[in-house]
Design an enzyme around this catalytic site. Structure first.
Site, PDB file in Angstrom:
ATOM      1  N   ASP A 150       3.257   1.895   8.140  1.00 35.19           N
ATOM      2  CA  ASP A 150       1.899   0.942   7.865  1.00 35.19           C
ATOM      3  C   ASP A 150       2.247  -0.040   6.939  1.00 35.19           C
ATOM      4  OD1 ASP A 150      -0.588   0.236   7.651  1.00 35.19           O
ATOM      5  OD2 ASP A 150      -1.581   1.893   7.056  1.00 35.19           O
ATOM      6  N   ASN A 193       1.617   6.985   3.201  1.00 32.55           N
ATOM      7  CA  ASN A 193       2.314   6.051   3.929  1.00 32.55           C
ATOM      8  C   ASN A 193       3.983   6.267   3.783  1.00 32.55           C
ATOM      9  OD1 ASN A 193       0.337   4.589   4.951  1.00 32.55           O
ATOM     10  ND2 ASN A 193      -0.005   3.131   3.220  1.00 32.55           N
ATOM     11  N   ASP A 195       0.921  -1.155  -0.027  1.00 32.07           N
ATOM     12  CA  ASP A 195       0.072  -0.135  -0.238  1.00 32.07           C
ATOM     13  C   ASP A 195       1.130   1.168  -0.009  1.00 32.07           C
ATOM     14  OD1 ASP A 195      -2.477   1.486  -0.047  1.00 32.07           O
ATOM     15  OD2 ASP A 195      -2.628   1.268   2.185  1.00 32.07           O
TER      16      ASP A 195
END
Length: 325
Positions: A218, A206, A201
Site C-alpha cells: 500500500d 501495511n 503510511d
C-alpha cells in the site's frame, strides 16, 4: 466530483473492468478492508487470485499515481520486499467506465511482532534500503508532508465546516494554534533535514510478516517527507520508544545513515497524523462507507478525546526527543 464515487462499482462492473485487460475472472469478488479506495480480491480462472484497487476519483492525478507505481516498481526491481502493481498492455494504471484501477498479486501474512529485536532490525534494514533508493530521485506530482498540508489545512477545514461541538470549538482552536507554533519550533530545532521519497503510511497494518520477513504494501500515501516518518509508527508508545528505535536504527544504518536531528520531528509527525486523520474522515463523510465505519466520529465524546490527545501532544512537543543511542 460525486459524493458517492463508488455507487456504480458493483460486482459486475468490477469483473468487467478486470476482464477488459484480457483476464478471465471466475466470478469471485471479495471486498478487502479499505476506505479511501475500493480494493477487492478477484478470483482468476486458471491462475492465482489478484487484488484490484479502484482509485478514489479526484484524489490523485494520473501522473501522481504513475509516480506511486514507478516508485514501488523501482523498489521491487532492487529486490526490496514490496508489493508492486502488475503491468498489462504496457501500463499499470487502467481505466474502465470512469474508474481508474490497478491490479496487484495477492499476498498473505500477518502484522509483525514489533516487540522483538530481530523483527525491528529486519524492518530497519528494509527501510534503510528503501530510503537509500528514495533519495536517488524526487517526486514531481506527489504530496509533501508538512505543517501546512497536514496541520494548518486540516485545522482550518474542521473549524470552517463546523465539525467541532460548539462547547469545544474555542478550546480546539486555541490548542491547534499552540500546536502549530510548537511544531514549527520543533522543526527549527531539527534544522534543515533532508526530505525524500518515503512510504508515507508505514504502520504495522501495511506490513505483511511471513516466513520471517516483512512485505511492505500500500504505497497509496507515498510522498516526500523526512525519513523518520517511516520509522516512528513502528517504535511503539512515546514513553517506550528509545529501545525500539535503537533496534530499528541498528538495521537501518547498515544501508543509510540516519540524521539524529530528525528525532525532534517524531512528535511533529505524530501530531500531524492526529490532525490529518480527523480531517480525512470529515472530508469523506458523504461517502456512505465512512459513517458506517466511524459511527462515533460525530459524538462529542470523540472530540473530547481529540482535545485530550492534542493537550498530550502539546506537552510532548516540549520534551526532549527519545535517545536511541
Amino acid at each position: 466530483m460525486s459524493d458517492t464515487p463508488y455507487a456504480d462499482l458493483d460486482p459486475d462492473r468490477i469483473l468487467h473492468a478486470v476482464e477488459s485487460l484480457g483476464l478471465r475472472a471466475d466470478g469471485r469478488v471479495l471486498a478487502l478492508n479499505s476506505y479511501e479506495n475500493r480494493v477487492y480480491r478477484i478470483g482468476i480462472e486458471e491462475g492465482l487470485p489478484l487484488v484490484a484497487k479502484f482509485y478514489r476519483p479526484g484524489r490523485w492525478t494520473d501522473a501522481a499515481i504513475g509516480e506511486e507505481h514507478a516508485f514501488a516498481l523501482e523498489l521491487q526491481a532492487a529486490d526490496l520486499p514490496v508489493v508492486a502493481p502488475l503491468a498489462h498492455g504496457g501500463t499499470s494504471l487502467h481505466g474502465f467506465e470512469g474508474h481508474r484501477f490497478a491490479l496487484y498479486p495477492m499476498r498473505g501474512g500477518h502484522a509483525p511482532e514489533l516487540g522483538e529485536r530481530e523483527v525491528l532490525t529486519h524492518l530497519g534494514r528494509t527501510l534503510g534500503r528503501m530510503h537509500a533508493i528514495g533519495e536517488g530521485a524526487a517526486f514531481a506530482n506527489r504530496g509533501v508532508i508538512g505543517i501546512e498540508s497536514h496541520g494548518e489545512e486540516p485545522v482550518h477545514f474542521l473549524l470552517e465546516e463546523g465539525w467541532l461541538p460548539p462547547a469545544l470549538e474555542s478550546n480546539f482552536e486555541r490548542l491547534a494554534e499552540a500546536l502549530l507554533d510548537a511544531m514549527e519550533a520543533a522543526e527549527d530545532r531539527a534544522g534543515d533535514v533532508r526530505r525524500l521519497r518515503i512510504h508515507g503510511d508505514c504502520h504495522p497494518g501495511n506490513i505483511l510478516w511471513r516466513e520471517g520477513a516483512g512485505l511492505f504494501v500500500d504505497f497509496d500515501d507515498t510522498l516526500t517527507g523526512p525519513a523518520v516518518q517511516d520509522l516512528w509508527m513502528l517504535a511503539g508508545r512515546r514513553e517506550d520508544m528509545a529501545r525500539p528505535l535503537r533496534w530499528l536504527l541498528e538495521g537501518y544504518e547498515q544501508f543509510r545513515r540516519f540524521d539524529r536531528r530528525e528525532l525532534h520531528l517524531i512528535e511533529v509527525q505524530r501530531t500531524l497524523r492526529l490532525l490529518h486523520y480527523n480531517a480525512w474522515i470529515a472530508r469523506r463523510w458523504h461517502d456512505p462507507a465512512f459513517p458506517a465505519a466511524f459511527p462515533w466520529f460525530q459524538e462529542p465524546r470523540h472530540w473530547e478525546t481529540v482535545i485530550t490527545q492534542m493537550q498530550e501532544q502539546l506537552a510532548a512537543l516540549q520534551e526532549p526527543p527519545p535517545d536511541p543511542d
